[in-house]
Design a protein around this motif. Structure first.
Motif, short mmCIF file in Angstrom:
data_model
loop_
_atom_site.label_atom_id
_atom_site.label_comp_id
_atom_site.label_asym_id
_atom_site.label_seq_id
_atom_site.Cartn_x
_atom_site.Cartn_y
_atom_site.Cartn_z
N THR A 202 0.81 -1.22 0.00
CA THR A 202 0.00 0.00 0.00
C THR A 202 0.85 1.27 0.00
OG1 THR A 202 -0.14 0.07 2.43
CG2 THR A 202 -1.83 -1.20 1.24
N GLY A 203 2.15 1.13 0.25
CA GLY A 203 3.03 2.29 0.23
C GLY A 203 3.28 2.92 1.58
N TYR A 204 2.80 2.29 2.66
CA TYR A 204 2.99 2.83 4.00
C TYR A 204 3.90 1.94 4.85
CZ TYR A 204 -0.84 5.97 2.82
OH TYR A 204 -1.63 6.92 2.21
N GLY A 205 4.70 1.12 4.17
CA GLY A 205 5.55 0.20 4.91
C GLY A 205 6.58 0.87 5.79
N GLN A 206 6.99 2.10 5.45
CA GLN A 206 8.00 2.78 6.25
C GLN A 206 7.48 3.20 7.62
OE1 GLN A 206 6.57 3.90 3.53
NE2 GLN A 206 6.39 6.14 3.44
N PHE A 207 6.15 3.04 7.83
CA PHE A 207 5.56 3.38 9.12
C PHE A 207 5.13 2.15 9.91
CE2 PHE A 207 4.44 6.97 6.24
CZ PHE A 207 5.29 7.90 6.81
N PHE A 208 5.31 0.97 9.32
CA PHE A 208 4.96 -0.28 10.00
C PHE A 208 6.25 -1.00 10.36
CE2 PHE A 208 3.50 -4.79 10.01
CZ PHE A 208 2.60 -4.67 11.05
N PRO A 209 6.53 -1.21 11.63
CA PRO A 209 7.86 -1.70 12.05
C PRO A 209 8.31 -2.98 11.37
CG PRO A 209 6.26 -1.84 13.85
CD PRO A 209 5.63 -1.00 12.79
N TRP A 210 7.40 -3.92 11.15
CA TRP A 210 7.80 -5.21 10.58
C TRP A 210 8.02 -5.15 9.07
CZ3 TRP A 210 4.71 -4.71 14.81
CH2 TRP A 210 5.15 -5.36 15.97
N SER A 211 7.68 -4.04 8.44
CA SER A 211 7.96 -3.85 7.02
C SER A 211 9.28 -3.13 6.80
CB SER A 211 6.84 -3.03 6.35
OG SER A 211 5.60 -3.69 6.41
N ILE A 212 9.76 -2.42 7.80
CA ILE A 212 10.91 -1.53 7.63
C ILE A 212 12.20 -2.28 7.27
CG2 ILE A 212 12.41 0.10 8.87
CD1 ILE A 212 9.83 1.10 10.27
N PRO A 213 12.59 -3.36 7.96
CA PRO A 213 13.82 -4.05 7.57
C PRO A 213 13.79 -4.55 6.13
CG PRO A 213 13.14 -4.77 9.75
CD PRO A 213 12.01 -3.96 9.18
N ALA A 214 12.64 -5.07 5.69
CA ALA A 214 12.53 -5.57 4.32
C ALA A 214 12.64 -4.43 3.31
CB ALA A 214 11.21 -6.32 4.13
#
Length: 260
Positions: free
Chosen positions: A206-218
């Protein structure tokens, strides 16, 4: 200080006498070999086809170079690490309930805070060791495969991104410890890990991964076409806060929850 050293030693003995270190090492150390195989295929698809490694209809995409190889290693530790590091943490905390040793452990004349910190120290040290093993083994495999595009600057940059992804993924294991404690076993933390991994993929799309902690490392690793440049300071702060909440929540649970 002596008590925490003693507790870390005891927790380490319990951990390394189990099969978890061997299983987790096997699970992650296969990554460099898989990455090396892909680089070998990408270097010369026709040779790989003649040797029977790939079929004639296989669609090989990508480039065989060190930046791509480092990116693959970083993606593996960022995504696979959520499972492996989370499994390590869930076992260290959940086994006390599954083996029914929690009452004996809490009856010891040792602060519960020290017990929790000791468990976290063992988990973090082993996760860091696994990350280093994967990185070193990856460098060896890359040299054996003779991946083109090697340079000292690329190695420094690739190693930096890999280790940052590893550390961020390790930090996200503290909520797993909290759910292992609240759930009094393995099922709750394993369910939590599956939920966060699935949700991380959806939110990243959705484009908001930089605000979800478990998406950030990926995203930092460049997985799924993610741009690491979009990871800013706020993303790191979100991971740190999530880790802190998991740590504090676990400590408070062990201190104040009914353990009967």
């Amino acid at each position: 200080m002596n008590k925490i050293i003693t507790c870390v030693s005891i927790e380490g003995k319990k951990f390394f006498r189990s099969k978890v270190p061997l299983l987790t090492m096997l699970a992650l150390t296969i990554v460099p070999f898989v990455g090396g195989f892909f680089m070998f295929v990408l270097k010369d698809p026709s040779l790989a086809q003649n040797l029977g490694f790939i079929s004639a209809k296989a669609n090989i995409m990508g480039t065989a170079d060190w930046p791509s190889y480092f990116g693959l290693l970083a993606q593996a530790v960022a995504i696979g690490g959520l499972v492996v590091f989370g499994f390590i943490t869930s076992w260290i905390f959940g086994r006390e309930y599954s083996d029914r040793t929690i009452k004996d452990l809490l009856a010891l004349p040792i602060s519960r805070n020290i017990i929790v910190f000791s468990k976290f120290i063992v988990a973090v040290l082993w996760c860091l060791m696994l990350s280093i093993i994967v990185l070193v083994l990856g460098l060896i495999v890359g040299k054996v495969v003779d991946i083109p595009g090697w340079s000292f600057d690329i190695m420094i940059q690739g190693t930096f991104i890999f280790m940052v992804c590893s550390i961020l993924t390790i930090l996200l294991s503290t909520p797993v410890a909290f759910f292992a404690s609240v759930g009094r076993g393995y099922l709750s933390p394993l369910g939590f890990m599956v939920f966060t991994i699935v949700l991380a993929q959806f939110i990243a799309v959705t484009g908001y991964g930089q605000f979800f902690p478990w998406s950030i490392p990926a995203l930092l690793s460049g997985a799924a076409g993610g741009d690491s440049a979009m990871i800013e300071g706020i993303s790191i702060i979100i991971v740190l806060l999530t880790s802190a909440f998991g740590l504090v929540g676990t400590i408070f649970w062990w201190r104040y929850a009914d353990q009967s």
